[in-house]
Design a protein around this motif. Structure first.
Motif, PDB file in Angstrom:
ATOM      1  N   ALA A 214      46.876  46.514  32.530  1.00 45.86           N
ATOM      2  CA  ALA A 214      48.273  46.765  32.867  1.00 45.86           C
ATOM      3  C   ALA A 214      48.878  47.861  31.999  1.00 45.86           C
ATOM      4  CB  ALA A 214      49.079  45.473  32.734  1.00 45.86           C
ATOM      5  N   ILE A 215      48.560  47.850  30.713  1.00 49.22           N
ATOM      6  CA  ILE A 215      49.094  48.876  29.812  1.00 49.22           C
ATOM      7  C   ILE A 215      48.507  50.240  30.144  1.00 49.22           C
ATOM      8  CG2 ILE A 215      49.216  49.631  27.411  1.00 49.22           C
ATOM      9  CD1 ILE A 215      49.226  46.634  26.649  1.00 49.22           C
ATOM     10  N   TYR A 216      47.226  50.271  30.411  1.00 47.90           N
ATOM     11  CA  TYR A 216      46.530  51.507  30.819  1.00 47.90           C
ATOM     12  C   TYR A 216      47.254  52.126  32.004  1.00 47.90           C
ATOM     13  CZ  TYR A 216      42.175  54.091  32.190  1.00 47.90           C
ATOM     14  OH  TYR A 216      41.211  55.031  32.505  1.00 47.90           O
ATOM     15  N   ARG A 217      47.526  51.325  33.011  1.00 48.79           N
ATOM     16  CA  ARG A 217      48.226  51.813  34.196  1.00 48.79           C
ATOM     17  C   ARG A 217      49.643  52.279  33.848  1.00 48.79           C
ATOM     18  NH1 ARG A 217      46.742  47.912  39.315  1.00 48.79           N
ATOM     19  NH2 ARG A 217      44.744  47.110  38.574  1.00 48.79           N
ATOM     20  N   LYS A 218      50.346  51.497  33.047  1.00 50.55           N
ATOM     21  CA  LYS A 218      51.730  51.822  32.705  1.00 50.55           C
ATOM     22  C   LYS A 218      51.837  53.155  31.985  1.00 50.55           C
ATOM     23  CE  LYS A 218      56.113  50.482  32.381  1.00 50.55           C
ATOM     24  NZ  LYS A 218      56.952  50.191  33.568  1.00 50.55           N
ATOM     25  N   LEU A 219      50.959  53.378  31.011  1.00 48.93           N
ATOM     26  CA  LEU A 219      51.014  54.624  30.259  1.00 48.93           C
ATOM     27  C   LEU A 219      50.785  55.833  31.163  1.00 48.93           C
ATOM     28  CD1 LEU A 219      49.157  53.630  26.967  1.00 48.93           C
ATOM     29  CD2 LEU A 219      51.602  54.108  27.243  1.00 48.93           C
ATOM     30  N   TRP A 220      49.943  55.654  32.187  1.00 51.21           N
ATOM     31  CA  TRP A 220      49.676  56.742  33.115  1.00 51.21           C
ATOM     32  C   TRP A 220      50.697  56.794  34.253  1.00 51.21           C
ATOM     33  CZ3 TRP A 220      46.706  60.947  32.907  1.00 51.21           C
ATOM     34  CH2 TRP A 220      45.715  61.010  31.920  1.00 51.21           C
ATOM     35  N   GLY A 221      51.736  55.963  34.181  1.00 51.77           N
ATOM     36  CA  GLY A 221      52.784  56.013  35.186  1.00 51.77           C
ATOM     37  C   GLY A 221      52.395  55.428  36.522  1.00 51.77           C
ATOM     38  N   ARG A 222      51.429  54.500  36.526  1.00 47.94           N
ATOM     39  CA  ARG A 222      51.005  53.832  37.755  1.00 47.94           C
ATOM     40  C   ARG A 222      51.616  52.428  37.820  1.00 47.94           C
ATOM     41  NH1 ARG A 222      49.101  58.948  36.986  1.00 47.94           N
ATOM     42  NH2 ARG A 222      47.734  59.570  38.731  1.00 47.94           N
ATOM     43  N   PRO A 223      51.676  51.841  39.024  1.00 46.44           N
ATOM     44  CA  PRO A 223      52.242  50.486  39.158  1.00 46.44           C
ATOM     45  C   PRO A 223      51.560  49.506  38.200  1.00 46.44           C
ATOM     46  CG  PRO A 223      51.884  51.451  41.321  1.00 46.44           C
ATOM     47  CD  PRO A 223      51.258  52.391  40.324  1.00 46.44           C
ATOM     48  N   SER A 224      52.375  48.687  37.535  1.00 43.30           N
ATOM     49  CA  SER A 224      51.830  47.861  36.457  1.00 43.30           C
ATOM     50  C   SER A 224      52.704  46.635  36.224  1.00 43.30           C
ATOM     51  CB  SER A 224      51.754  48.696  35.171  1.00 43.30           C
ATOM     52  OG  SER A 224      51.525  47.899  34.037  1.00 43.30           O
ATOM     53  N   HIS A 225      52.056  45.566  35.701  1.00 40.50           N
ATOM     54  CA  HIS A 225      52.781  44.357  35.322  1.00 40.50           C
ATOM     55  C   HIS A 225      53.014  44.287  33.814  1.00 40.50           C
ATOM     56  CE1 HIS A 225      52.583  42.704  39.337  1.00 40.50           C
ATOM     57  NE2 HIS A 225      51.269  42.879  39.370  1.00 40.50           N
ATOM     58  N   ALA A 226      52.765  45.383  33.099  1.00 40.64           N
ATOM     59  CA  ALA A 226      53.014  45.388  31.657  1.00 40.64           C
ATOM     60  C   ALA A 226      54.507  45.207  31.398  1.00 40.64           C
ATOM     61  CB  ALA A 226      52.522  46.689  31.037  1.00 40.64           C
ATOM     62  N   ILE A 227      54.828  44.603  30.263  1.00 38.90           N
ATOM     63  CA  ILE A 227      56.219  44.285  29.919  1.00 38.90           C
ATOM     64  C   ILE A 227      56.692  45.191  28.783  1.00 38.90           C
ATOM     65  CG2 ILE A 227      57.762  42.500  29.024  1.00 38.90           C
ATOM     66  CD1 ILE A 227      55.846  40.441  30.277  1.00 38.90           C
ATOM     67  N   VAL A 228      57.825  45.814  29.004  1.00 36.31           N
ATOM     68  CA  VAL A 228      58.439  46.660  27.982  1.00 36.31           C
ATOM     69  C   VAL A 228      59.671  45.938  27.448  1.00 36.31           C
ATOM     70  CG1 VAL A 228      59.405  48.921  27.428  1.00 36.31           C
ATOM     71  CG2 VAL A 228      57.698  48.709  29.254  1.00 36.31           C
ATOM     72  N   SER A 229      59.742  45.786  26.147  1.00 34.19           N
ATOM     73  CA  SER A 229      60.918  45.170  25.528  1.00 34.19           C
ATOM     74  C   SER A 229      61.457  46.100  24.451  1.00 34.19           C
ATOM     75  CB  SER A 229      60.562  43.802  24.928  1.00 34.19           C
ATOM     76  OG  SER A 229      59.516  43.921  23.991  1.00 34.19           O
ATOM     77  N   GLY A 230      62.749  45.967  24.177  1.00 30.64           N
ATOM     78  CA  GLY A 230      63.358  46.846  23.189  1.00 30.64           C
ATOM     79  C   GLY A 230      63.830  48.146  23.820  1.00 30.64           C
ATOM     80  N   ASP A 231      63.736  49.214  23.069  1.00 29.23           N
ATOM     81  CA  ASP A 231      64.236  50.526  23.492  1.00 29.23           C
ATOM     82  C   ASP A 231      63.245  51.180  24.457  1.00 29.23           C
ATOM     83  OD1 ASP A 231      65.280  53.037  23.804  1.00 29.23           O
ATOM     84  OD2 ASP A 231      65.386  53.507  21.668  1.00 29.23           O
ATOM     85  N   GLU A 232      63.485  51.036  25.753  1.00 28.02           N
ATOM     86  CA  GLU A 232      62.559  51.548  26.760  1.00 28.02           C
ATOM     87  C   GLU A 232      62.469  53.078  26.741  1.00 28.02           C
ATOM     88  OE1 GLU A 232      63.091  49.963  30.651  1.00 28.02           O
ATOM     89  OE2 GLU A 232      63.299  47.892  29.955  1.00 28.02           O
ATOM     90  N   SER A 233      63.463  53.732  26.170  1.00 29.72           N
ATOM     91  CA  SER A 233      63.432  55.198  26.133  1.00 29.72           C
ATOM     92  C   SER A 233      62.282  55.719  25.282  1.00 29.72           C
ATOM     93  CB  SER A 233      64.755  55.756  25.605  1.00 29.72           C
ATOM     94  OG  SER A 233      64.920  55.486  24.219  1.00 29.72           O
ATOM     95  N   LEU A 234      61.773  54.901  24.358  1.00 29.53           N
ATOM     96  CA  LEU A 234      60.654  55.338  23.520  1.00 29.53           C
ATOM     97  C   LEU A 234      59.382  55.481  24.346  1.00 29.53           C
ATOM     98  CD1 LEU A 234      61.211  53.350  20.208  1.00 29.53           C
ATOM     99  CD2 LEU A 234      61.750  55.743  20.713  1.00 29.53           C
ATOM    100  N   LEU A 235      59.182  54.570  25.302  1.00 27.68           N
ATOM    101  CA  LEU A 235      58.035  54.707  26.179  1.00 27.68           C
ATOM    102  C   LEU A 235      58.201  55.935  27.059  1.00 27.68           C
ATOM    103  CD1 LEU A 235      55.374  53.589  27.280  1.00 27.68           C
ATOM    104  CD2 LEU A 235      56.707  52.183  28.866  1.00 27.68           C
ATOM    105  N   ALA A 236      59.411  56.144  27.554  1.00 31.82           N
ATOM    106  CA  ALA A 236      59.672  57.307  28.402  1.00 31.82           C
ATOM    107  C   ALA A 236      59.511  58.610  27.624  1.00 31.82           C
ATOM    108  CB  ALA A 236      61.078  57.215  28.977  1.00 31.82           C
ATOM    109  N   ALA A 237      59.618  58.532  26.284  1.00 34.65           N
ATOM    110  CA  ALA A 237      59.513  59.728  25.463  1.00 34.65           C
ATOM    111  C   ALA A 237      58.096  60.260  25.349  1.00 34.65           C
ATOM    112  CB  ALA A 237      60.063  59.451  24.065  1.00 34.65           C
ATOM    113  N   LEU A 238      57.115  59.423  25.706  1.00 36.73           N
ATOM    114  CA  LEU A 238      55.726  59.863  25.664  1.00 36.73           C
ATOM    115  C   LEU A 238      55.456  60.771  26.857  1.00 36.73           C
ATOM    116  CD1 LEU A 238      53.907  56.518  24.766  1.00 36.73           C
ATOM    117  CD2 LEU A 238      54.370  58.442  23.229  1.00 36.73           C
TER     118      LEU A 238
END
Length: 241
Positions: A214-238
């Protein structure tokens, strides 16, 4: 990990999926692309990588090829170029000098890079069929390696291309099933600092958690069930490729 075997397996599964989907099917994970665009891209990348494996380390990047436009022709061309890539990867010593974009300048860079390139586009092809895609498509060890490659190779690659980090804070990435955690320190305008973390509960500004798949997919911007908590803008910053 046998990355060359992964390339062969994932490419075969991708090919089956694109044939099932058909040339004109939309690829929902790659907006604006049809299956034909996806196949042309993957075939060209495999051809380009095959040249890079045997290119002098100090040379510039190989010229990116122009694949055929016809669907049947590009499938046949892909078959040929993939076979060349697999043969060169198997015959070339991992320590052989080669052109790479990560500074390693060793042929060992290419099996890993192409294994993950092919796997992500295999996922794209599966999504293009319109059928449900299994929640666990990639095994945890391979997906965890893909997380590591994304954070330590592909993000720096985007910075080389002029992208910049737009956030500041500490992001923790925790793949429980793989038993791996990464701490990513982001500073606006600077390269990220990625280190292994041994405590998933480490103080952080944001956490990305789930299965390695799920994380692999999420990092590559694919549909995923990974959970993001906290400041979501940090993930978007990658920056993503």
């Amino acid at each position: 990990m046998d990355f060359v075997a992964q390339i062969e397996t994932q490419a075969s599964l991708m090919r089956s999926a694109v044939v099932k989907a058909g040339r004109d099917a939309e690829v929902p994970s790659c907006p604006g692309w049809t299956v034909l665009d996806l196949v042309r891209h993957q075939a060209a990348v495999h051809s380009w990588a095959a040249k890079a494996v045997v290119a002098p380390a100090e040379a510039g990047p190989p010229e990116f090829p122009k694949p055929p436009q016809d669907f049947d022709e590009v499938l046949a061309w892909w078959d040929t170029e993939l076979a060349v890539l697999l043969e060169r990867l198997r015959e070339t010593s991992a320590d052989s000098p080669a052109w790479t974009f990560d500074g390693s300048k060793r042929a060992s860079f290419w099996p890993r890079r192409q294994a993950h390139e092919t796997s992500i586009h295999r996922l794209d092809a599966e999504l293009a069929t319109g059928h449900d895609v299994p929640t666990l498509l990639f095994d945890s060890e391979f997906a965890a390696d893909g997380i590591d490659e994304f954070l330590t190779v592909m993000v720096p690659r985007q910075l080389q291309r002029g992208r910049v980090i737009e956030g500041t804070g500490r992001l923790v990435v925790h793949a429980a099933d793989a038993g791996r955690t990464w701490e990513v320190q982001l500073t606006k305008g600077e390269p990220p600092v990625v280190t292994p973390a041994h405590d998933s509960a480490i103080d952080s500004d944001a956490t990305l958690a789930g299965t390695a798949d799920a994380i692999y997919r999420k990092l590559w911007g694919r549909p995923s069930h990974a959970i993001v908590s906290g400041d979501e803008s940090l993930l978007a910053a990658l920056p993503r490729p």
